[in-house]
Design an enzyme around this catalytic site. Structure first.
Site, PDB file in Angstrom:
ATOM      1  N   ALA A  65      33.511  16.267  78.102  1.00  4.42           N
ATOM      2  CA  ALA A  65      32.784  15.658  77.263  1.00  4.42           C
ATOM      3  C   ALA A  65      31.736  16.412  76.277  1.00  4.42           C
ATOM      4  O   ALA A  65      31.358  15.691  75.245  1.00  4.42           O
ATOM      5  CB  ALA A  65      32.086  14.068  78.019  1.00  4.42           C
ATOM      6  N   LYS A 201      47.083  20.601  74.046  1.00  3.63           N
ATOM      7  CA  LYS A 201      48.013  21.445  74.053  1.00  3.63           C
ATOM      8  C   LYS A 201      47.031  22.942  74.695  1.00  3.63           C
ATOM      9  O   LYS A 201      45.764  22.681  74.457  1.00  3.63           O
ATOM     10  CB  LYS A 201      48.322  21.924  72.775  1.00  3.63           C
ATOM     11  CG  LYS A 201      49.387  20.770  71.914  1.00  3.63           C
ATOM     12  CD  LYS A 201      49.875  21.321  70.765  1.00  3.63           C
ATOM     13  CE  LYS A 201      48.703  21.521  69.776  1.00  3.63           C
ATOM     14  NZ  LYS A 201      49.214  21.767  68.388  1.00  3.63           N
ATOM     15  N   ARG A 235      49.040  12.844  61.503  1.00  3.07           N
ATOM     16  CA  ARG A 235      48.921  12.862  60.196  1.00  3.07           C
ATOM     17  C   ARG A 235      49.722  11.793  59.472  1.00  3.07           C
ATOM     18  O   ARG A 235      50.901  11.516  59.837  1.00  3.07           O
ATOM     19  CB  ARG A 235      49.188  14.417  59.548  1.00  3.07           C
ATOM     20  CG  ARG A 235      48.284  15.465  59.922  1.00  3.07           C
ATOM     21  CD  ARG A 235      48.535  16.680  59.413  1.00  3.07           C
ATOM     22  NE  ARG A 235      48.036  16.714  57.882  1.00  3.07           N
ATOM     23  CZ  ARG A 235      46.948  17.352  57.525  1.00  3.07           C
ATOM     24  NH1 ARG A 235      46.174  17.940  58.400  1.00  3.07           N
ATOM     25  NH2 ARG A 235      46.487  17.322  56.167  1.00  3.07           N
ATOM     26  N   HIS A 282      54.238  21.129  66.774  1.00  4.28           N
ATOM     27  CA  HIS A 282      54.332  20.385  65.655  1.00  4.28           C
ATOM     28  C   HIS A 282      55.498  20.570  64.783  1.00  4.28           C
ATOM     29  O   HIS A 282      56.035  19.563  64.262  1.00  4.28           O
ATOM     30  CB  HIS A 282      53.206  20.784  64.775  1.00  4.28           C
ATOM     31  CG  HIS A 282      53.021  20.312  63.408  1.00  4.28           C
ATOM     32  ND1 HIS A 282      52.705  18.963  63.278  1.00  4.28           N
ATOM     33  CD2 HIS A 282      53.061  20.817  62.214  1.00  4.28           C
ATOM     34  CE1 HIS A 282      52.746  18.676  62.001  1.00  4.28           C
ATOM     35  NE2 HIS A 282      52.925  19.800  61.319  1.00  4.28           N
ATOM     36  N   ARG A 375      48.079  24.175  53.275  1.00  3.00           N
ATOM     37  CA  ARG A 375      49.344  23.343  52.940  1.00  3.00           C
ATOM     38  C   ARG A 375      50.146  22.870  54.029  1.00  3.00           C
ATOM     39  O   ARG A 375      50.373  23.424  54.974  1.00  3.00           O
ATOM     40  CB  ARG A 375      50.283  24.433  52.135  1.00  3.00           C
ATOM     41  CG  ARG A 375      51.464  24.084  51.238  1.00  3.00           C
ATOM     42  CD  ARG A 375      51.956  25.144  50.418  1.00  3.00           C
ATOM     43  NE  ARG A 375      53.240  24.869  49.804  1.00  3.00           N
ATOM     44  CZ  ARG A 375      54.026  25.919  49.390  1.00  3.00           C
ATOM     45  NH1 ARG A 375      53.672  27.126  49.560  1.00  3.00           N
ATOM     46  NH2 ARG A 375      55.076  25.400  48.680  1.00  3.00           N
TER      47      ARG A 375
END
Length: 490
Positions: A65, A201, A235, A282, A375
């Site tokens: 934490a 990850k 996203r 991803h 991008r």
């Protein structure tokens, strides 16, 4: 981020005014294509059982934490969900680490990171105080077994003996993951509700390490309990790919080799590992969502079943179809790259999916840091119309032009759009696992990358240097040309 209304007339108008560059408009937002709100957070209607004024129906433990990720991302995302009503009012949140802190110390640490979005400011201070009052701290010490027994006791005290579900967010270093997970499994799970485990990850560093990590986790937990989180998959662009594909008559009939000649997935960013992080998780997950067959339902397992079929159909990546790059570092750069190392900061590759829908269509990926701009986009290039009557009116070779659909997700300058951690944490609460990698997806993704990773580990592929703030290695341009794909830049 405001989307543009796209209709048949908009397509016609675009062709009329831009006859020399024949492409579809950029889509920055999907609201004009979808039949539901673009954000699950907008559409979600929480329905938490109310047990009493004090006893929560949900307890969340953040292990690690006091780390940077917890302070900057996890606690702010939890507060955003709490403020918007997606967590029960009396949720219990426990921060767990090895530091000697009090409840008030933790509250002070995270208070400075809590904000209300500019479209959501009513009673902001009151909500922050309420959230902090539901946040507690536990010093777990260096004996994880003893620490997890203490954690379970604290959570039981917060729950007041009532039935409650538990989420454990393991924000810990990779080397500590298995010990934390195994002691948690033995000592901290509730018997009065479900337990869900969020894992950050990397999910291993290659096929072998991932295999042993998965085997160890599955010896303690069921697959349905594990949520391997990749925040980039939260996203809006990725969340809406299935909506774009399967709820729109415009696109679904076109989504195959018959009409599409190439697909590009592009991600320029800062601060992550390239291949074992960005590409393995991803980018390959994005390709799987783009290319999968329609699932039999929107159930997470049905979607993951289709994703893994795509991943298993992707040819193993050959080193000849890969370009590595490394930007020319200077002493002022913050990215940890040494000039005498072979650490890639750029990865370009061409993949092929050997199935009936995508046979022969190249999927091209570019990922890198230190480039001209951030991008995140997907470029879908369509085939030319057979016998195009405008062939002689373009003023140049029609084969150099392309019909192109661009799906783009750009960083938001205002604190307005929900953060990806909010999306994914809400998915965990709902039990929606379609954006989290299942064990067989992990294995299939590593199998695609293994040949290249082995060559990199043997130093058989040297990265090509490129200028910081430039467009990447020149070799990537030649790789695109080799596969007959036009290189496009805005």
């Amino acid at each position: 981020m405001q989307g543009r209304e796209v209709s048949a007339s908009a397509f016609i108008s675009h062709h009329q005014t831009h006859i020399n560059f024949d492409h579809f408009p950029v889509i920055d937002d999907f609201s004009s294509f979808t039949k539901r709100p673009t954000s699950k957070l907008q559409a979600h209607s929480p329905n938490f059982p109310v047990q009493s004024d004090q006893a929560p129906s949900l307890c969340i433990a953040v292990i690690g934490a006091t780390g940077e990720l917890a302070r900057r991302k996890i606690f702010p995302a939890l507060f955003a969900l709490y403020y918007s009503g997606f967590l029960p009012e009396n949720v219990g949140i426990v921060g767990y680490s090895r530091k000697n802190l009090t409840d008030e110390d933790l509250r002070s640490i995270i208070a400075s990171t809590l904000t209300c979005r500019i479209d959501h400011r009513e009673n902001c201070g009151g909500k922050i105080d309420a959230f902090l009052s539901r946040t507690y701290y536990l010093n777990g010490g260096y004996d994880n077994r003893e620490g997890m027994l203490k954690l379970s006791a604290l959570m039981e005290h917060i729950e007041g003996g009532f039935e409650a579900n538990r989420i454990f967010y393991l924000s810990v270093p990779q080397e500590a993951l298995l010990d934390v997970a195994s002691t948690l499994a033995i000592s901290a799970q509730t018997q009065k509700g479900w337990n869900r485990i969020i894992i950050e990850k990397p999910f291993g560093f290659d096929a072998l390490s991932s295999h042993w990590l998965t085997k160890a986790l599955l010896s303690k937990f069921q697959e349905k309990q594990l949520y391997r989180i990749d925040h980039l998959l939260g996203r809006n662009l990725i969340e809406n790919l299935t909506v774009l594909r399967f709820s729109n008559l415009i696109f679904e009939p076109l989504w195959s080799r018959t009409y599409i000649r190439s697909i590009q997935v592009i991600l320029y960013f800062d601060g992550y590992g390239i291949i074992r992080d960005i590409v393995h998780s991803h980018i390959l997950q994005t390709i799987a969502l783009l290319a999968m067959e329609p699932p039999i339902s929107l159930n997470g397992e049905d979607i993951r079943n289709e994703k893994v079929k795509v991943l298993r159909s992707i040819r193993r990546l050959e080193p000849s179809n890969v370009i590595l790059g490394q930007y020319k570092a200077t002493s002022d750069d913050k990215v940890d790259v040494k000039l005498n190392s072979l650490t890639p900061t750029y990865f370009a590759a061409v993949l092929y999916i050997d199935n009936a829908r995508w046979d022969g269509v190249p999927f091209l990926i570019k990922a890198g840091m230190g480039l001209i701009k951030h991008r995140v986009e997907i470029r879908i290039q369509f085939r030319h119309v057979p016998g195009n009557i405008y062939h002689d009116r373009f003023g140049h070779n029609i084969n150099l032009a392309t019909n192109e659909l661009i799906l783009r997700d750009v960083p938001d300058e205002a604190i307005l759009v929900p953060d990806s951690y909010e999306h994914l944490l809400l998915d965990v609460i709902d039990g929606d696992n379609h954006l989290f990698m299942r064990s067989d997806e992990l294995t299939a993704a590593w199998n695609i990358l293994n040949p290249v990773l082995q060559e990199i580990d043997k130093n058989n592929i040297a990265p090509e240097l490129y200028e910081l703030g430039g467009r990447g290695p020149v070799g990537a341009y030649y790789l695109w040309a080799k596969h007959g794909v036009q290189w496009t830049e805005d």
